[in-house]
Design a protein around this motif. Structure first.
Motif, PDB file in Angstrom:
ATOM      1  N   VAL A 199      -5.250   0.759  -1.145  1.00  0.00           N
ATOM      2  CA  VAL A 199      -6.588   1.234  -1.513  1.00  0.00           C
ATOM      3  C   VAL A 199      -7.375   0.023  -2.012  1.00  0.00           C
ATOM      4  O   VAL A 199      -7.002  -0.599  -3.006  1.00  0.00           O
ATOM      5  CB  VAL A 199      -6.524   2.346  -2.587  1.00  0.00           C
TER       6      VAL A 199
ATOM      7  N   VAL B  11      -7.620  -9.329  -2.382  1.00  0.00           N
ATOM      8  CA  VAL B  11      -6.439  -8.497  -2.646  1.00  0.00           C
ATOM      9  C   VAL B  11      -6.095  -7.562  -1.470  1.00  0.00           C
ATOM     10  O   VAL B  11      -5.095  -7.763  -0.782  1.00  0.00           O
ATOM     11  CB  VAL B  11      -6.614  -7.656  -3.942  1.00  0.00           C
TER      12      VAL B  11
ATOM     13  N   LEU C 128      -8.354   6.327 -10.902  1.00  0.00           N
ATOM     14  CA  LEU C 128      -8.659   6.796  -9.538  1.00  0.00           C
ATOM     15  C   LEU C 128      -7.473   7.561  -8.927  1.00  0.00           C
ATOM     16  O   LEU C 128      -7.642   8.572  -8.256  1.00  0.00           O
ATOM     17  CB  LEU C 128      -9.020   5.592  -8.639  1.00  0.00           C
TER      18      LEU C 128
ATOM     19  N   THR D 161      -8.796  -1.354  -6.892  1.00  0.00           N
ATOM     20  CA  THR D 161     -10.213  -0.983  -6.815  1.00  0.00           C
ATOM     21  C   THR D 161     -10.988  -1.329  -8.084  1.00  0.00           C
ATOM     22  O   THR D 161     -12.186  -1.549  -8.030  1.00  0.00           O
ATOM     23  CB  THR D 161     -10.379   0.539  -6.581  1.00  0.00           C
TER      24      THR D 161
ATOM     25  N   LYS E 226     -10.153  -3.097   0.024  1.00  0.00           N
ATOM     26  CA  LYS E 226     -10.078  -3.971   1.216  1.00  0.00           C
ATOM     27  C   LYS E 226     -10.717  -5.339   0.966  1.00  0.00           C
ATOM     28  O   LYS E 226     -11.236  -5.976   1.885  1.00  0.00           O
ATOM     29  CB  LYS E 226     -10.740  -3.271   2.414  1.00  0.00           C
TER      30      LYS E 226
ATOM     31  N   ILE F   2     -11.197   0.962 -10.389  1.00  0.00           N
ATOM     32  CA  ILE F   2     -11.711   2.267 -10.831  1.00  0.00           C
ATOM     33  C   ILE F   2     -10.625   2.930 -11.698  1.00  0.00           C
ATOM     34  O   ILE F   2      -9.573   3.331 -11.179  1.00  0.00           O
ATOM     35  CB  ILE F   2     -12.027   3.211  -9.634  1.00  0.00           C
TER      36      ILE F   2
ATOM     37  N   THR G  55       1.013 -12.654 -10.606  1.00  0.00           N
ATOM     38  CA  THR G  55      -0.087 -13.390  -9.965  1.00  0.00           C
ATOM     39  C   THR G  55      -0.153 -14.816 -10.518  1.00  0.00           C
ATOM     40  O   THR G  55      -0.225 -15.789  -9.751  1.00  0.00           O
ATOM     41  CB  THR G  55      -1.440 -12.679 -10.235  1.00  0.00           C
TER      42      THR G  55
ATOM     43  N   VAL H 118       1.559  -6.433 -12.078  1.00  0.00           N
ATOM     44  CA  VAL H 118       1.179  -7.441 -11.081  1.00  0.00           C
ATOM     45  C   VAL H 118       0.542  -8.691 -11.732  1.00  0.00           C
ATOM     46  O   VAL H 118       0.751  -9.814 -11.258  1.00  0.00           O
ATOM     47  CB  VAL H 118       0.205  -6.815 -10.045  1.00  0.00           C
ATOM     48  N   GLY H 119      -0.194  -8.505 -12.814  1.00  0.00           N
ATOM     49  CA  GLY H 119      -0.919  -9.616 -13.451  1.00  0.00           C
ATOM     50  C   GLY H 119      -0.065 -10.850 -13.732  1.00  0.00           C
ATOM     51  O   GLY H 119      -0.378 -11.945 -13.258  1.00  0.00           O
TER      52      GLY H 119
ATOM     53  N   THR I 215      -2.286 -12.935  -5.685  1.00  0.00           N
ATOM     54  CA  THR I 215      -2.066 -11.542  -6.110  1.00  0.00           C
ATOM     55  C   THR I 215      -1.248 -10.759  -5.078  1.00  0.00           C
ATOM     56  O   THR I 215      -0.199 -10.194  -5.423  1.00  0.00           O
ATOM     57  CB  THR I 215      -3.405 -10.843  -6.423  1.00  0.00           C
TER      58      THR I 215
HETATM   59  P1  NAD Z   1     -13.554  -5.804  -5.213  1.00  0.00           P
HETATM   60  O1  NAD Z   1     -14.634  -5.201  -6.048  1.00  0.00           O
HETATM   61  O2  NAD Z   1     -13.835  -6.994  -4.390  1.00  0.00           O
HETATM   62  O3  NAD Z   1     -12.977  -4.673  -4.251  1.00  0.00           O
HETATM   63  C1  NAD Z   1     -12.774  -3.375  -4.680  1.00  0.00           C
HETATM   64  C2  NAD Z   1     -12.291  -2.545  -3.502  1.00  0.00           C
HETATM   65  O4  NAD Z   1     -12.095  -1.212  -3.959  1.00  0.00           O
HETATM   66  C3  NAD Z   1     -13.308  -2.468  -2.354  1.00  0.00           C
HETATM   67  O5  NAD Z   1     -12.671  -2.739  -1.128  1.00  0.00           O
HETATM   68  C4  NAD Z   1     -13.830  -1.038  -2.403  1.00  0.00           C
HETATM   69  O6  NAD Z   1     -14.141  -0.517  -1.103  1.00  0.00           O
HETATM   70  C5  NAD Z   1     -12.661  -0.297  -3.034  1.00  0.00           C
HETATM   71  N1  NAD Z   1     -13.092   0.899  -3.765  1.00  0.00           N
HETATM   72  C6  NAD Z   1     -14.047   0.975  -4.713  1.00  0.00           C
HETATM   73  N2  NAD Z   1     -14.185   2.239  -5.123  1.00  0.00           N
HETATM   74  C7  NAD Z   1     -13.290   2.984  -4.431  1.00  0.00           C
HETATM   75  C8  NAD Z   1     -12.972   4.367  -4.396  1.00  0.00           C
HETATM   76  N3  NAD Z   1     -13.611   5.239  -5.180  1.00  0.00           N
HETATM   77  N4  NAD Z   1     -12.012   4.770  -3.548  1.00  0.00           N
HETATM   78  C9  NAD Z   1     -11.360   3.896  -2.747  1.00  0.00           C
HETATM   79  N5  NAD Z   1     -11.634   2.579  -2.728  1.00  0.00           N
HETATM   80  C10 NAD Z   1     -12.595   2.125  -3.564  1.00  0.00           C
HETATM   81  O7  NAD Z   1     -12.373  -6.085  -6.229  1.00  0.00           O
HETATM   82  P2  NAD Z   1     -11.017  -6.972  -6.074  1.00  0.00           P
HETATM   83  O8  NAD Z   1     -11.318  -8.386  -6.327  1.00  0.00           O
HETATM   84  O9  NAD Z   1     -10.280  -6.568  -4.846  1.00  0.00           O
HETATM   85  O10 NAD Z   1     -10.227  -6.416  -7.336  1.00  0.00           O
HETATM   86  C11 NAD Z   1      -9.856  -5.061  -7.403  1.00  0.00           C
HETATM   87  C12 NAD Z   1      -9.212  -4.787  -8.743  1.00  0.00           C
HETATM   88  O11 NAD Z   1      -8.036  -5.579  -8.844  1.00  0.00           O
HETATM   89  C13 NAD Z   1     -10.076  -5.159  -9.933  1.00  0.00           C
HETATM   90  O12 NAD Z   1      -9.825  -4.242 -10.969  1.00  0.00           O
HETATM   91  C14 NAD Z   1      -9.581  -6.533 -10.308  1.00  0.00           C
HETATM   92  O13 NAD Z   1      -9.791  -6.826 -11.671  1.00  0.00           O
HETATM   93  C15 NAD Z   1      -8.114  -6.374 -10.017  1.00  0.00           C
HETATM   94  N6  NAD Z   1      -7.397  -7.625  -9.750  1.00  0.00           N
HETATM   95  C16 NAD Z   1      -6.217  -7.776 -10.349  1.00  0.00           C
HETATM   96  C17 NAD Z   1      -5.477  -8.915 -10.131  1.00  0.00           C
HETATM   97  C18 NAD Z   1      -4.123  -9.028 -10.780  1.00  0.00           C
HETATM   98  O14 NAD Z   1      -3.584 -10.103 -10.850  1.00  0.00           O
HETATM   99  N7  NAD Z   1      -3.541  -7.939 -11.251  1.00  0.00           N
HETATM  100  C19 NAD Z   1      -5.975  -9.932  -9.326  1.00  0.00           C
HETATM  101  C20 NAD Z   1      -7.199  -9.744  -8.680  1.00  0.00           C
HETATM  102  C21 NAD Z   1      -7.909  -8.577  -8.899  1.00  0.00           C
END
Ligand code: NAD
Length: 313
Positions: free
Chosen positions: A186, A192, A236, A231, A188, A233, A288, A284-285, A163
């Motif tokens: 945004v 990703v 957001l 995130t 961590k 969310i 990836t 991005v999807g 990703t």
């Molecule tokens: P995760 O739940 O492991 O991490 C989420 C992150 O968001 C955390 O670091 C958390 O601290 C932060 N966060 C949550 N609420 C927040 C807020 N209100 N303000 C600021 N930061 C906030 O999730 P992940 O695996 O990193 O995935 C994140 C998103 O990306 C999900 O929606 C997932 O489906 C998507 N994703 C997309 C792809 C793609 O190919 N497009 C690939 C992987 C993940």
């Protein structure tokens, strides 16, 4: 009005190249296989697996699907990983996350042989990324084709997470320079946000990482020349959190009740201020998945080259 960063177009381009590399390998009787391991019933993982299998079929990668029940034991998962590690027909292994709650995901991911860790999430791959030993893969020297010749890849034994690698490729594809610019990430997570921050740092951006405990998120996002959000969310990031002319990359995926998907960004208000923006879906999807296929064929090229270093073309 912002220009769209079209991930579908870029992914088609990457897939064409992957397909031609697979055809070349098949002339040497090398088949390329990707192991897919899904444990449990997570709907987004199932959707991702379906999309991955379809993409594998298009480029000529054989998908080896393994679906395990929610109550699978860690021992069964580890045994399966060990057998895939030894299987010459399989060049890469993707483990869908999240795993069922009682399974320690880090323990499982670290069992994937580093040279088959095509999603780059094992500790060795993460460490090599952090130590700048694998970041040469995000630098374009001439073009990516020459960079990824089988000979060159023989020096590489770890891959970049798909990703964030896709995000960098998307930015590069649209000529967006990262050097010296302020990138705000945004999220961590290890999958990703964290690796993306390391890649942006390797590209010599000035990087700020925000997360769920960050106070006054907008005060950071408004400073971003490049804003990347992951995130999950919905909505957001709103228009008033963006600097005029910012590049906005939305990695978030939120599945709505009607089955449609949306990102972290309130697209309507943000696109009015951004210079570039990724749509969700179609940003991005798709890239990836293309990066996963690319990493898989590089792994096959690499192991073929190590066995037959004198055969090229
Ligand atoms: P995760 O739940 O492991 O991490 C989420 C992150 O968001 C955390 O670091 C958390 O601290 C932060 N966060 C949550 N609420 C927040 C807020 N209100 N303000 C600021 N930061 C906030 O999730 P992940 O695996 O990193 O995935 C994140 C998103 O990306 C999900 O929606 C997932 O489906 C998507 N994703 C997309 C792809 C793609 O190919 N497009 C690939 C992987 C993940």
């Amino acid at each position: 009005m912002a220009q769209i960063l079209d991930g579908r177009k870029l992914s088609e381009k990457i897939k064409e190249r992957v397909k031609s590399d697979i055809e070349k390998l098949s002339r040497h009787s090398v088949d390329v296989g990707l192991g897919l391991l899904l444990a449990g019933e997570n709907p987004s993982s199932k959707q991702y697996m379906y999309a991955t299998v379809k993409s594998c079929e298009k480029v000529g990668i054989k998908a080896h699907q393994n679906k395990l029940p929610d109550d699978v034991s860690i021992n069964e998962i580890l045994n399966l990983i060990h057998s895939i590690n030894k299987d010459e027909r399989i060049s890469g292994l993707l483990m869908f996350l999240p795993l069922p709650k009682k399974i320690n995901a880090r323990r499982v991911i670290n069992e994937i042989a580093p040279e088959k860790d095509v999603d780059g999430l094992g500790s060795l791959s993460v460490g090599r990324l952090a130590a700048d030993e694998s970041t040469f893969q995000i630098f374009r020297q001439g073009d990516y084709d020459s960079l990824y010749s089988g000979e060159f890849m023989s020096a590489v034994s770890s891959f970049l997470p798909c990703t964030p690698f896709g995000v960098i490729r998307l930015l590069e594809h649209y000529g967006i320079d990262m050097k010296g610019r302020h990138a705000v990430v945004v999220g961590k997570s290890l999958a990703v946000g964290k690796p993306l921050s390391l890649m942006l740092l390797a590209k010599e951006a000035t990087v700020t990482i925000c997360h769920r405990e960050t106070r006054d998120l907008g005060s950071y996002t408004r400073q971003a020349d490049i804003l990347c959000t992951a995130t999950g969310i919905k909505g957001l990031i709103k228009g008033d959190m963006i600097k005029d002319g910012a590049v906005v990359v939305d990695i978030g995926i939120n599945v709505l009740n009607d089955g449609s998907i949306t990102g972290d960004v309130d697209f309507g208000s943000v696109e009015k201020k951004a210079s570039f923006i990724t749509p969700v879906p179609g940003g991005v999807g798709p890239v990836t998945i293309a990066m996963l296929l690319e990493n898989t064929v590089r792994s096959a090229q690499r192991s073929h080259f190590l066995k037959h270093p004198l055969i090229t073309g």
